[in-house]
Design a protein around this motif. Structure first.
Motif, PDB file in Angstrom:
ATOM      1  N   ASP A 133       1.458   2.736   0.910  1.00 18.38           N
ATOM      2  CA  ASP A 133       1.534   2.871   2.360  1.00 18.38           C
ATOM      3  C   ASP A 133       0.901   1.692   3.088  1.00 18.38           C
ATOM      4  O   ASP A 133       1.084   1.548   4.284  1.00 18.38           O
ATOM      5  CB  ASP A 133       0.834   4.166   2.791  1.00 18.38           C
ATOM      6  CG  ASP A 133       1.564   5.388   2.278  1.00 18.38           C
ATOM      7  OD1 ASP A 133       2.788   5.272   2.058  1.00 18.38           O
ATOM      8  OD2 ASP A 133       0.921   6.432   2.107  1.00 18.38           O
ATOM      9  N   SER A 136       3.724  -0.538   4.358  1.00 18.87           N
ATOM     10  CA  SER A 136       4.808   0.077   5.121  1.00 18.87           C
ATOM     11  C   SER A 136       4.769  -0.380   6.571  1.00 18.87           C
ATOM     12  O   SER A 136       5.822  -0.540   7.201  1.00 18.87           O
ATOM     13  CB  SER A 136       4.725   1.599   5.031  1.00 18.87           C
ATOM     14  OG  SER A 136       3.508   2.053   5.610  1.00 18.87           O
ATOM     15  N   ASP A 137       3.586  -0.603   7.116  1.00 14.54           N
ATOM     16  CA  ASP A 137       3.492  -1.092   8.495  1.00 14.54           C
ATOM     17  C   ASP A 137       4.099  -2.482   8.613  1.00 14.54           C
ATOM     18  O   ASP A 137       4.852  -2.772   9.548  1.00 14.54           O
ATOM     19  CB  ASP A 137       2.022  -1.165   8.932  1.00 14.54           C
ATOM     20  CG  ASP A 137       1.315   0.170   8.848  1.00 14.54           C
ATOM     21  OD1 ASP A 137       1.977   1.167   8.527  1.00 14.54           O
ATOM     22  OD2 ASP A 137       0.100   0.189   9.112  1.00 14.54           O
ATOM     23  N   ILE A 141       7.497  -3.762  10.751  1.00 12.30           N
ATOM     24  CA  ILE A 141       7.485  -4.841  11.736  1.00 12.30           C
ATOM     25  C   ILE A 141       8.513  -5.901  11.378  1.00 12.30           C
ATOM     26  O   ILE A 141       9.252  -6.396  12.247  1.00 12.30           O
ATOM     27  CB  ILE A 141       6.072  -5.450  11.834  1.00 12.30           C
ATOM     28  CG1 ILE A 141       5.097  -4.435  12.440  1.00 12.30           C
ATOM     29  CG2 ILE A 141       6.086  -6.723  12.665  1.00 12.30           C
ATOM     30  CD1 ILE A 141       3.653  -4.857  12.366  1.00 12.30           C
TER      31      ILE A 141
END
Length: 147
Positions: A133, A136-137, A141
């Motif tokens: 995770d 994942s950000d 983006i």
């Protein structure tokens, strides 16, 4: 002595030109011309002209300049030959025996999860949970910007 005389003559000629320019009512240009005209006389009075003529007419100085030029020529030539032998890439032509093109530590790009030490012994019984995770950000983006 001759160099100083030439400097004074050049200054006198420049001041004459400045006077003619001032007579034509171009005072700013006349002041600039007078400033340039005073430089040779100032150099002659400070002794810089004598020092420069001592350098220019001294044969030992020219031998020194010749040696410096020869050294620079040798450096440039050897560098050009070295580049030509390596194919223009700037890298050495031959590889060291036993060297490989791989990285020193191919697995170094992966983060270390610490498989040794007291903290790793506590985790030994459970499966390794990779932090999926965390990226994942960043992926979201990049997808948003079409990358």
């Amino acid at each position: 002595m001759l160099a100083e005389t030439i400097c004074y003559a050049a200054s006198a000629a420049g001041l004459g030109i400045a006077a003619l320019t001032a007579y034509r009512r171009r005072f700013l240009a006349a002041a600039r011309t007078a400033a340039y005209a005073l430089v040779p006389a100032g150099l002659a009075l400070t002794g810089i002209v004598q020092w420069l003529t001592g350098i220019v007419f001294d044969p030992a100085v020219w031998v020194g300049f010749g040696m410096l030029a020869l050294a620079a020529l040798l450096l440039v030539t050897t560098r050009a030959v070295e580049r030509r032998r390596s194919g223009g890439s700037g890298k050495p032509a031959k590889k060291v025996r036993g060297a490989s093109a791989d990285a020193v530590a191919p697995a170094a790009s992966r983060p270390s999860l610490g498989t040794t030490g007291p903290a790793a012994q506590g985790r030994a019984g459970r499966p390794d949970t990779a932090p999926a995770d965390d990226f994942s950000d960043i992926e979201a983006i990049l997808k948003k910007h079409g990358i």
